[in-house]
Structures are given as structure tokens and as C-alpha cells.
Design a protein around this motif. Sequence first.
Motif, PDB file in Angstrom:
ATOM      1  N   ILE A  32       1.057  -1.355   0.124  1.00 48.58           N
ATOM      2  CA  ILE A  32      -0.055  -0.287  -0.042  1.00 48.58           C
ATOM      3  C   ILE A  32       1.279   1.481   0.194  1.00 48.58           C
ATOM      4  O   ILE A  32       0.653   2.157  -0.514  1.00 48.58           O
ATOM      5  CB  ILE A  32      -1.251   0.053   1.674  1.00 48.58           C
ATOM      6  CG1 ILE A  32      -1.979  -1.104   1.142  1.00 48.58           C
ATOM      7  CG2 ILE A  32      -1.706   1.549   1.265  1.00 48.58           C
ATOM      8  CD1 ILE A  32      -2.294  -1.401   2.618  1.00 48.58           C
ATOM      9  N   THR A  46      -8.547   2.399  -5.213  1.00 49.04           N
ATOM     10  CA  THR A  46      -8.163   1.213  -4.614  1.00 49.04           C
ATOM     11  C   THR A  46      -8.164   0.897  -5.565  1.00 49.04           C
ATOM     12  O   THR A  46      -7.241  -0.513  -5.304  1.00 49.04           O
ATOM     13  CB  THR A  46      -9.707   0.910  -4.550  1.00 49.04           C
ATOM     14  OG1 THR A  46     -10.542   1.192  -5.782  1.00 49.04           O
ATOM     15  CG2 THR A  46     -10.449   1.358  -3.767  1.00 49.04           C
ATOM     16  N   ARG A  49      -3.813   0.830  -5.076  1.00 47.96           N
ATOM     17  CA  ARG A  49      -3.957   0.101  -4.125  1.00 47.96           C
ATOM     18  C   ARG A  49      -4.294  -1.834  -4.268  1.00 47.96           C
ATOM     19  O   ARG A  49      -3.369  -2.378  -3.498  1.00 47.96           O
ATOM     20  CB  ARG A  49      -4.072   0.457  -3.268  1.00 47.96           C
ATOM     21  CG  ARG A  49      -3.931   1.341  -2.416  1.00 47.96           C
ATOM     22  CD  ARG A  49      -5.054   2.210  -1.028  1.00 47.96           C
ATOM     23  NE  ARG A  49      -4.318   3.629  -0.935  1.00 47.96           N
ATOM     24  CZ  ARG A  49      -4.341   4.139   0.491  1.00 47.96           C
ATOM     25  NH1 ARG A  49      -4.675   3.371   1.280  1.00 47.96           N
ATOM     26  NH2 ARG A  49      -3.821   4.757   0.809  1.00 47.96           N
ATOM     27  N   ASP A  50      -4.551  -1.704  -4.873  1.00 47.27           N
ATOM     28  CA  ASP A  50      -5.551  -3.561  -5.503  1.00 47.27           C
ATOM     29  C   ASP A  50      -4.483  -3.780  -6.101  1.00 47.27           C
ATOM     30  O   ASP A  50      -4.040  -4.462  -5.988  1.00 47.27           O
ATOM     31  CB  ASP A  50      -6.666  -3.614  -6.161  1.00 47.27           C
ATOM     32  CG  ASP A  50      -7.653  -3.788  -5.240  1.00 47.27           C
ATOM     33  OD1 ASP A  50      -8.140  -3.012  -3.952  1.00 47.27           O
ATOM     34  OD2 ASP A  50      -8.889  -3.160  -5.594  1.00 47.27           O
ATOM     35  N   ALA A  85      -8.040  -6.047   8.895  1.00 44.43           N
ATOM     36  CA  ALA A  85      -9.000  -5.902   8.592  1.00 44.43           C
ATOM     37  C   ALA A  85      -8.892  -4.496   9.023  1.00 44.43           C
ATOM     38  O   ALA A  85      -8.756  -3.022   8.425  1.00 44.43           O
ATOM     39  CB  ALA A  85     -10.349  -6.398   9.039  1.00 44.43           C
ATOM     40  N   SER A  88      -6.456  -2.745   6.757  1.00 46.46           N
ATOM     41  CA  SER A  88      -7.790  -2.373   5.522  1.00 46.46           C
ATOM     42  C   SER A  88      -8.306  -0.559   5.745  1.00 46.46           C
ATOM     43  O   SER A  88      -8.441  -0.294   4.980  1.00 46.46           O
ATOM     44  CB  SER A  88      -8.636  -3.531   5.269  1.00 46.46           C
ATOM     45  OG  SER A  88      -7.708  -4.159   4.296  1.00 46.46           O
ATOM     46  N   SER A  91      -6.038   2.058   5.236  1.00 50.71           N
ATOM     47  CA  SER A  91      -6.108   2.413   3.836  1.00 50.71           C
ATOM     48  C   SER A  91      -7.198   3.222   3.615  1.00 50.71           C
ATOM     49  O   SER A  91      -6.781   4.052   2.707  1.00 50.71           O
ATOM     50  CB  SER A  91      -6.186   1.337   3.251  1.00 50.71           C
ATOM     51  OG  SER A  91      -5.742   0.457   1.845  1.00 50.71           O
ATOM     52  N   VAL A 111     -14.223  -1.447   4.344  1.00 49.21           N
ATOM     53  CA  VAL A 111     -13.283  -2.420   4.135  1.00 49.21           C
ATOM     54  C   VAL A 111     -13.964  -3.685   3.749  1.00 49.21           C
ATOM     55  O   VAL A 111     -12.850  -4.863   3.470  1.00 49.21           O
ATOM     56  CB  VAL A 111     -12.911  -2.454   5.631  1.00 49.21           C
ATOM     57  CG1 VAL A 111     -12.205  -3.733   6.403  1.00 49.21           C
ATOM     58  CG2 VAL A 111     -12.347  -1.304   6.599  1.00 49.21           C
ATOM     59  N   VAL A 114     -12.500  -3.701   0.332  1.00 51.54           N
ATOM     60  CA  VAL A 114     -11.546  -3.906   0.032  1.00 51.54           C
ATOM     61  C   VAL A 114     -10.700  -5.767   0.015  1.00 51.54           C
ATOM     62  O   VAL A 114     -10.099  -5.741  -0.633  1.00 51.54           O
ATOM     63  CB  VAL A 114     -10.304  -2.844   1.007  1.00 51.54           C
ATOM     64  CG1 VAL A 114      -9.151  -3.726   0.843  1.00 51.54           C
ATOM     65  CG2 VAL A 114     -10.739  -1.262   0.107  1.00 51.54           C
ATOM     66  N   MET A 115     -11.587  -5.963   1.280  1.00 49.56           N
ATOM     67  CA  MET A 115     -10.877  -7.495   0.846  1.00 49.56           C
ATOM     68  C   MET A 115     -11.579  -8.132   0.730  1.00 49.56           C
ATOM     69  O   MET A 115     -10.525  -9.107   0.840  1.00 49.56           O
ATOM     70  CB  MET A 115     -11.359  -7.259   3.039  1.00 49.56           C
ATOM     71  CG  MET A 115     -10.701  -6.423   4.130  1.00 49.56           C
ATOM     72  SD  MET A 115      -9.873  -7.532   5.776  1.00 49.56           S
ATOM     73  CE  MET A 115      -8.993  -8.880   5.406  1.00 49.56           C
ATOM     74  N   GLN A 118      -9.329  -7.657  -2.676  1.00 52.03           N
ATOM     75  CA  GLN A 118      -8.303  -7.543  -2.970  1.00 52.03           C
ATOM     76  C   GLN A 118      -7.785  -9.582  -2.217  1.00 52.03           C
ATOM     77  O   GLN A 118      -6.909 -10.250  -3.638  1.00 52.03           O
ATOM     78  CB  GLN A 118      -7.414  -7.266  -1.590  1.00 52.03           C
ATOM     79  CG  GLN A 118      -7.204  -5.646  -2.018  1.00 52.03           C
ATOM     80  CD  GLN A 118      -6.364  -5.313  -1.123  1.00 52.03           C
ATOM     81  OE1 GLN A 118      -6.214  -5.384   0.243  1.00 52.03           O
ATOM     82  NE2 GLN A 118      -6.312  -3.967  -1.557  1.00 52.03           N
TER      83      GLN A 118
END
Length: 156
Positions: A32, A46, A49-50, A85, A88, A91, A111, A114-115, A118
Amino acid sequence: MAIGLISHHFGSKDGLRAAVESWIVDQFAAAITEADAAAPDSVADTAGRDAAVAQMLKANPLIVGYLRRELLEGSAGRTLITRLARLSLQSVDSMRSGGVASTDRSRVDQVVTVMIRQLGKLFLQPLVDQVVDSFSADERPAAKPELTITVRTPQN
């Protein structure tokens, strides 16, 4: 690694697990940070970062294997997913502060998204591949289907 070395360096098997999990969280955080460093406004979006996390995971297949086992075994004493988490959440908060993430959605939704974005493909793409491989070679598509993940929050 000899059992005595585990005790000497980490205190116990749980100490070794904690050290490995700290290293994994550090790898996510470094990815990140790297994405942010490459972003024009010092806060990656996003997609940036991903992509950085995906590249880190591609370069570290042992992390992928560990994460898969962690998710499947997931006992109450395991903390890796919780720690990821929290990372995230940090982030998401930095993206919100940097103006590259919505402040209209709840932080929990962001969150989770995102999780899942990813890690979801990481866990489920092997299933897709296995299903495709179960067909005879003449029935398989030229390119394997690639899983995409979308998270939706139902509206009341």
C-alpha cells in the motif's frame, strides 16, 4: 527448523505464528505504501492499491498459501484476518482523507469491499480453475474464465 530453534527465537509455536503474521501484515502495508508513493497526490486510489497488493501476492506464493490455510482453519484464536481488516481500515481512512474514496458509504462496507476484492479472487480462482480442468481438453475454453468479485450492500 528444529523445535529448539522455534522456542529459542519465538518462545513457542504461537510466537512463531505471530511473527509470521506480523510479517504478512507488513507485506500488505508495504504494498500500500508503495502504491501511495507512486500516486500523483501521495494517496493511491483503490485500483492502485489493489494492483500493488496483487503484485505482492504474486511475488509471495507462500503468503497466498498461508492466507488460504488461515481462512479455511479460522479458529477463534487466529488474528491475521482481523489484523488485515484493521490495516484495510487505515487504508480506507487515508483514501477518504485524501479524497480518493467516498465518505458516503460506511467504513465497514468499504473495508469488507477492500478485503473481498483483494482476497476473494485469491481464494476462489483455484476453484474456478479446478472446475474448468474437470472437463476434457476439447471442451475447455481457450482461456480459463477469470473470477471477478463484486460486493453489494442491500438497500433497506
